[in-house]
Design a protein around this motif. Structure first.
Motif, mmCIF file in Angstrom:
data_model
loop_
_atom_site.group_PDB
_atom_site.id
_atom_site.type_symbol
_atom_site.label_atom_id
_atom_site.label_comp_id
_atom_site.label_asym_id
_atom_site.label_seq_id
_atom_site.Cartn_x
_atom_site.Cartn_y
_atom_site.Cartn_z
ATOM 1 N N TRP A 9 32.648 45.531 40.633
ATOM 2 C CA TRP A 9 33.712 46.442 41.059
ATOM 3 C C TRP A 9 33.473 47.022 42.455
ATOM 4 O O TRP A 9 34.392 47.489 43.114
ATOM 5 C CB TRP A 9 33.861 47.583 40.047
ATOM 6 C CG TRP A 9 32.558 48.252 39.698
ATOM 7 C CD1 TRP A 9 31.744 47.944 38.646
ATOM 8 C CD2 TRP A 9 31.910 49.317 40.402
ATOM 9 N NE1 TRP A 9 30.630 48.751 38.646
ATOM 10 C CE2 TRP A 9 30.703 49.607 39.711
ATOM 11 C CE3 TRP A 9 32.239 50.065 41.526
ATOM 12 C CZ2 TRP A 9 29.832 50.604 40.129
ATOM 13 C CZ3 TRP A 9 31.364 51.055 41.947
ATOM 14 C CH2 TRP A 9 30.175 51.313 41.248
ATOM 15 N N ARG A 44 47.773 45.473 40.634
ATOM 16 C CA ARG A 44 47.194 46.118 41.823
ATOM 17 C C ARG A 44 46.716 47.537 41.550
ATOM 18 O O ARG A 44 45.649 47.946 42.001
ATOM 19 C CB ARG A 44 48.249 46.172 42.940
ATOM 20 C CG ARG A 44 48.222 44.981 43.845
ATOM 21 C CD ARG A 44 49.100 45.250 45.050
ATOM 22 N NE ARG A 44 49.146 44.083 45.898
ATOM 23 C CZ ARG A 44 49.827 44.042 47.034
ATOM 24 N NH1 ARG A 44 50.524 45.097 47.418
ATOM 25 N NH2 ARG A 44 49.825 42.972 47.765
ATOM 26 N N LEU A 45 47.537 48.288 40.828
ATOM 27 C CA LEU A 45 47.172 49.670 40.536
ATOM 28 C C LEU A 45 45.880 49.718 39.731
ATOM 29 O O LEU A 45 44.987 50.521 40.019
ATOM 30 C CB LEU A 45 48.309 50.362 39.781
ATOM 31 C CG LEU A 45 48.042 51.823 39.359
ATOM 32 C CD1 LEU A 45 47.773 52.689 40.586
ATOM 33 C CD2 LEU A 45 49.219 52.373 38.551
ATOM 34 N N ASN A 74 43.533 47.507 39.670
ATOM 35 C CA ASN A 74 42.425 47.100 40.539
ATOM 36 C C ASN A 74 41.983 48.227 41.476
ATOM 37 O O ASN A 74 40.805 48.334 41.818
ATOM 38 C CB ASN A 74 42.820 45.872 41.353
ATOM 39 C CG ASN A 74 42.884 44.616 40.503
ATOM 40 O OD1 ASN A 74 42.322 44.565 39.414
ATOM 41 N ND2 ASN A 74 43.579 43.605 40.996
ATOM 42 N N MET A 75 42.940 49.070 41.885
ATOM 43 C CA MET A 75 42.592 50.231 42.712
ATOM 44 C C MET A 75 41.802 51.264 41.917
ATOM 45 O O MET A 75 40.917 51.936 42.438
ATOM 46 C CB MET A 75 43.861 50.871 43.272
ATOM 47 C CG MET A 75 44.542 50.059 44.372
ATOM 48 S SD MET A 75 46.149 50.759 44.852
ATOM 49 C CE MET A 75 45.648 52.389 45.430
ATOM 50 N N LEU A 76 42.117 51.352 40.626
ATOM 51 C CA LEU A 76 41.479 52.368 39.780
ATOM 52 C C LEU A 76 40.090 51.954 39.295
ATOM 53 O O LEU A 76 39.244 52.811 39.031
ATOM 54 C CB LEU A 76 42.369 52.678 38.573
ATOM 55 C CG LEU A 76 43.667 53.442 38.858
ATOM 56 C CD1 LEU A 76 44.522 53.518 37.599
ATOM 57 C CD2 LEU A 76 43.367 54.838 39.373
ATOM 58 N N ASN A 125 34.898 44.263 45.660
ATOM 59 C CA ASN A 125 36.287 43.776 45.723
ATOM 60 C C ASN A 125 36.509 42.509 44.890
ATOM 61 O O ASN A 125 37.244 41.603 45.299
ATOM 62 C CB ASN A 125 36.713 43.519 47.173
ATOM 63 C CG ASN A 125 36.737 44.800 47.992
ATOM 64 O OD1 ASN A 125 37.239 45.816 47.528
ATOM 65 N ND2 ASN A 125 36.188 44.760 49.199
#
Length: 357
Positions: A105, A115-116, A118-120, A108
């Motif tokens: 994590w 996407r959200l 993956n951002m979290l 990347n």
């Protein structure tokens, strides 16, 4: 040693053929083999099973000198998180240690198209590490570079310890150097971690010079999703793909002479020492790998194989340098035998006990 608790946060079922479950069960068997050990185990097919087992131990009022935890590959689920909290606050264990294995994590690397989410994921993992630091006294890791990377996310006072490699005590008999050499690769076949594309290109080059079979062992579900590998399997007679598990893979190792680790180009995998490396050592196979972080450092330091540059031509030459030299092959096997003798799962458990007792 007093009584210990061993918690496996990996889902254990009948298909225990991937790295975390292989390591977790090998540790468990080593605990059991060491005389004088008194150990209770929490493991199950899911978090609910594990939490029910914990509740039984709390009900019994069982006391433990220490607890060792094998973590899963992701942030613990709700019931596993409750289990971890209860270890500290309900069982009152003197010292708790956890083997922390994944930091993808932070590099990347994502397995989800959302996407959200993956951002979290990095944010959640950082909070999870803080939670683990409040529960665990010791973090165990696989390599020095992994330790350095993990230190950035833990309190400066956190104790982080390296564990020695764990090899199986498999009896291997050599009457002579194999006449018909073959190679083996065991593991993932994805494009992020595996290096399987480089592997196929390398064996195309080798088989233009001389015949050398590649025994490639992977999970069946991953193979069904990999159309390029299916195409290669139908095109090249030197490629033999199978889906053996730990229980029956020995026959593939018996017909293979050297082992391959083709992973490269990924910053995260530079930190890692995969379980398959120590399975290769257990079966006493010289290893050919790309010059890529901890794996290549380990091979060079111990003299158990050959390390090459990250291209098919150099990789092919590295493989052939063992295949075509009986002397090199014999020297590498001798080094592997010495390393295997002192790199057992039992020694890994003894180190865990010393640090946590």
């Amino acid at each position: 040693m007093g009584r210990a608790l061993y918690v496996i946060l990996v889902d254990i079922d009948n298909n225990n053929n991937f790295g975390p479950s292989v390591r977790s069960l090998s540790i468990l068997n080593a605990f059991k083999r060491i005389k004088g050990n008194e150990i209770d185990v929490i493991k199950g097919k899911n978090s609910k099973e594990r939490y029910e087992q914990l509740k039984m131990l709390i009900k019994k009022g069982q006391k433990y000198d220490f607890c060792y935890i094998e973590s899963g590959t992701r942030v613990a689920r709700y019931l596993d998180t409750r289990l971890l909290f209860s270890l500290k606050h309900k069982l009152k264990i003197n010292k708790i240690g956890i083997y922390y294995r994944d930091m993808y994590w932070n590099y990347n690397i994502f397995f989800n198209k959302n996407r959200l989410r993956n951002m979290l994921i990095p944010i959640v993992n950082k909070f999870y590490l803080k939670f683990l630091a409040s529960i665990c006294d010791v973090f165990f890791v696989q390599s020095e570079s992994f330790k350095r990377a993990l230190q950035d996310f833990l309190p400066v006072t956190t104790q982080i310890e390296l564990l020695p490699p764990g090899c199986e005590n498999i009896k291997i008999s050599y009457s002579k150097v194999p006449v018909n050499m073959e190679a083996i690769y065991v593991g993932e076949i994805d494009r992020i971690f595996s290096g399987v594309d480089l592997l196929i290109e390398t064996f195309k080059i080798i088989n233009q010079k001389q015949k050398l079979r590649l025994n490639l062992v992977c999970r069946e579900n991953e193979y069904k999703d990999n159309l390029d590998l299916q195409k290669a399997n139908s095109m090249y007679e030197w490629l033999k793909i199978s889906h053996h598990t730990k229980s029956n893979i020995e026959e593939v190792y018996n017909r293979s002479s050297i082992a391959i680790i083709p992973r490269s180009g990924n910053e995260y995998t530079k930190l890692c020492l995969p379980v398959k490396l120590f399975e290769y050592i257990s079966y006493e196979k010289p290893v050919v790998a790309i010059n890529h972080g901890e794996v290549s450092n380990f091979i060079s330091k111990t003299g158990i194989g050959v390390v090459t540059n990250d291209n098919p031509v150099d990789f092919a030459n590295g493989i052939l340098s063992i295949i075509n030299s009986k002397r090199t092959y014999i020297e590498l096997v001798a080094n592997i035998k010495k390393l295997k003798e002192k790199s057992t799962w039992e020694q890994r458990v003894i180190d865990i006990q010393k640090i946590l007792s």
